[in-house]
Write an enzyme that holds these catalytic residues in place. Sequence first.
Site, PDB file in Angstrom:
ATOM      1  CD  GLU A  87     -11.228   1.832  11.835  1.00 40.92           C
ATOM      2  OE1 GLU A  87     -10.948   2.291  11.455  1.00 40.92           O
ATOM      3  OE2 GLU A  87     -10.610   0.187  12.044  1.00 40.92           O
TER       4      GLU A  87
ATOM      5  CE  LYS B  96      -5.095   5.168   5.455  1.00 38.95           C
ATOM      6  NZ  LYS B  96      -5.800   6.306   5.944  1.00 38.95           N
TER       7      LYS B  96
ATOM      8  CB  THR C 201     -10.765  -1.299   7.602  1.00 40.89           C
ATOM      9  OG1 THR C 201      -9.440   0.270   7.914  1.00 40.89           O
ATOM     10  CG2 THR C 201     -11.317  -1.220   8.842  1.00 40.89           C
TER      11      THR C 201
ATOM     12  CD1 TRP D 248      -6.086   1.128   6.328  1.00 38.36           C
ATOM     13  CD2 TRP D 248      -4.333   1.469   6.859  1.00 38.36           C
ATOM     14  NE1 TRP D 248      -6.258   1.535   7.355  1.00 38.36           N
ATOM     15  CE2 TRP D 248      -5.432   2.072   7.562  1.00 38.36           C
ATOM     16  CE3 TRP D 248      -3.241   0.912   7.064  1.00 38.36           C
ATOM     17  CZ2 TRP D 248      -4.767   3.232   8.493  1.00 38.36           C
ATOM     18  CZ3 TRP D 248      -2.745   2.665   8.446  1.00 38.36           C
ATOM     19  CH2 TRP D 248      -3.221   3.288   8.869  1.00 38.36           C
TER      20      TRP D 248
HETATM   21  P1  AMP Z   1      -8.786   4.666   7.001  1.00 35.55           P
HETATM   22  O1  AMP Z   1      -9.534   4.069   8.060  1.00 35.55           O
HETATM   23  O2  AMP Z   1      -8.394   4.344   6.494  1.00 35.55           O
HETATM   24  O3  AMP Z   1      -8.794   5.704   6.835  1.00 35.55           O
HETATM   25  O4  AMP Z   1      -7.232   5.411   8.859  1.00 35.55           O
HETATM   26  C1  AMP Z   1      -7.179   5.780   9.692  1.00 35.55           C
HETATM   27  C2  AMP Z   1      -5.913   6.225  10.357  1.00 35.55           C
HETATM   28  O5  AMP Z   1      -5.440   6.501   9.306  1.00 35.55           O
HETATM   29  C3  AMP Z   1      -6.110   6.809  11.510  1.00 35.55           C
HETATM   30  O6  AMP Z   1      -6.060   5.705  12.521  1.00 35.55           O
HETATM   31  C4  AMP Z   1      -4.785   7.417  11.006  1.00 35.55           C
HETATM   32  O7  AMP Z   1      -4.016   6.008  11.449  1.00 35.55           O
HETATM   33  C5  AMP Z   1      -4.211   7.867  10.177  1.00 35.55           C
HETATM   34  N1  AMP Z   1      -4.325   9.059   9.334  1.00 35.55           N
HETATM   35  C6  AMP Z   1      -5.583   9.690   9.120  1.00 35.55           C
HETATM   36  N2  AMP Z   1      -5.947  11.201   9.358  1.00 35.55           N
HETATM   37  C7  AMP Z   1      -4.989  10.720   9.220  1.00 35.55           C
HETATM   38  C8  AMP Z   1      -4.047  12.888   9.795  1.00 35.55           C
HETATM   39  N3  AMP Z   1      -4.540  13.397   9.481  1.00 35.55           N
HETATM   40  N4  AMP Z   1      -2.755  12.449   9.517  1.00 35.55           N
HETATM   41  C9  AMP Z   1      -2.228  11.523   9.856  1.00 35.55           C
HETATM   42  N5  AMP Z   1      -2.797  10.217   9.969  1.00 35.55           N
HETATM   43  C10 AMP Z   1      -3.891  10.172  10.013  1.00 35.55           C
END
Ligand code: AMP
Length: 495
Positions: free
Chosen positions: A284, A394, A139, A399
Site C-alpha cells: 500500500e 506472513k 495484496t 500472505w
Molecule cells: P506487503 O504488503 O506484502 O509488503 O506486507 C506488508 C506488511 O509486512 C507490513 O504491514 C508488516 O506487517 C509486514 N512487514 C513488512 N516489513 C516488515 C519488517 N521489516 N518487520 C516486520 N514486519 C514487516
Amino acid sequence: KKLANAFKSFGLRESDRVGTLAWNGYRHLEIYYATSSSGLVCHTINPRLHPDQVSYIVNHAKDQVLCIDLNILPLVEKASKNFEAVKAIIIMTDNKNMVQTNIKDDIEIICYEDFINDHSDQFDWPLLDEKTASSLCYTSGTTGNPKGVLYSHRSTVLHAYGMNLKDVVPYGVKDVVLPVVPMFHVNAWGTPYAAPMCGTKIVFPGAKLDGENLTNLMNDEKVTISLGVPTIWLLLLNYLRDSGKKIDTVKRLIIGGSSCPRTLFEGFEDEFGAEVIHAWGMTEMSPLGTVNMPSLGEEPKDRTEYYDQKLPQGRTIFGHQMKLVDDDGNDLPEDGITQGRLLSRGFWVLKEYFEDSSEKDRFLDDGWFDTGDVAKIDQNGFMTITDRTKDIIKSGGEWISSIDLENICVGHPEVANAAVISVPHEKWEERPIVIVQPMPGKSPVKEEILEMYNGRVSKWMIPDDVIFTDNIPLGATGKILKNKLRDQFGGHKIS
Ligand code: AMP
C-alpha cells in the site's frame, strides 16, 4: 519500444491493464517500461497464488493481455477457464522454445519474441499527466478478496527519489543490484525504477532463488547490493556457511517484508562483510516507509549495542510520515514504550483500494492509512513493529489469509468453530496452525481436516498442524479472541 509498438498495434489504449505472471527477468523489465511509459498499466500478479485467486485478480483488474513466463503456464491454464476480459496470453519466450497450450480458443496465444519482432524500435512516448496510473499490484486485504493498489507515475517517481536518498537504499552508477524480492511483489520494492534512475546495473535471478544460485550470480556479476525477505537470506547464509564460499563484492543487503532476525545481521556482517539494513513497508506504500540507519550521536559502545540499534524497522523516509494512535484514534506518545496502531501517509501511500471499498475504514482523515501493524516509536523516531492487528499470516514473505483457512475448516461436518493463528517458524518466519472446536460429542480427525484444504488453497498455505480445544474464546460481538488464542497456543511446536 518495440513492445510498446506491439501493444499499440494489438489495440491496447491508455489505462488498459497488461497483467504479468513472471519471475525477475529482463523481459519482465521490458514489459514494465513498455506498458507504463506508453500509458498502459503494468499489473504484476503473484504466480504462487491458487488459480482461483489468480482468476479473481485478473478479472477484477480487467486485464486484457497477460504476459507469462513459460513455467507458469500450468497455473494459467487452470486459472484461464474463468478469465473474462483476457484477449491474449503472451508467453515470454522465443520461437524455439514456444509450446502448445490448453487454453480456451477465444484467447489468442502469442510468443513474446514473435510479438515484438517486426515492430519498429522507435516509439514516440506520450506526455502523460503525472497522476496517470502506471502499475497495479494486489495484496491480501485484512478481509475478503485480494485488494488492488494502483500506483501513479507521480507516486512511483517520488518513491524512487526517496529510495535514492543517501541513508535509504541508495543506488549509484557503480552499484550492481540483484533484486531477489520478486517483481510481482510491489514492483520489486521499486528497484526497477530507482536503479535505472542512477544508471545502476540490474541482475535478474529468474525463478531459482536457492543459496547456490544466488551466490554464483553475486560473484559472477559482482553484485554490490541486494534486496529480499529474511527467509531467502537465511537460506543464503546457511549455504555460505556450509560451502565455505564468500560474497566479497556484496556491501549491503536490504532486508524487509518481515522482521529481520538478529542472526542475519550478525551472520552477514561478522562472517561475510555485508551490512544488513532493516526496512519496513507495505504494498500500500510502494512499499518503503522506514529504513534503519543509526545517526550521529548514536555511536554504539560495543558490537552488542551495534546490533541492538539495527533491530528496529527504522526511521521514516522524507516524503512519508507515520504516527501511533490508540483504538479511539487519539495520538500516542513516541517514547519508545507506548505501543499503538501504526498510521502512515505520504506521497507514495495509497488513498483507496482499486475499485474496492470494503476496507474504507482503514482510510482516515487527513490522508492517514491504518497499516494494520502495531508499533512503538522512540524519541529519535525509530519505529519497532511489535504486533499486527490484521488477521493474516506472513510465511516466507507471502500472505496467507486466516479467514480463508477458517472458512474451509468450518465446512467439516464435525467442526463447530475454527481459528487460524500463526506460530513462529525458523525458516518461514510464520506458519499457520488451525485451532478446532469440535461439535458436541464429535471427534474430527486431524488428517481429515487437513485434507479439506487440498485443491482449495495452494499447498504452501495449508496449515502445518491442527489443535483441538473445547472452547474457542469469543468476544462480546461474537468475534474470535485471537489474542487469547495466541497467548495460549502461540508457542505451539509443529509436530
Ligand atoms: P506487503 O504488503 O506484502 O509488503 O506486507 C506488508 C506488511 O509486512 C507490513 O504491514 C508488516 O506487517 C509486514 N512487514 C513488512 N516489513 C516488515 C519488517 N521489516 N518487520 C516486520 N514486519 C514487516
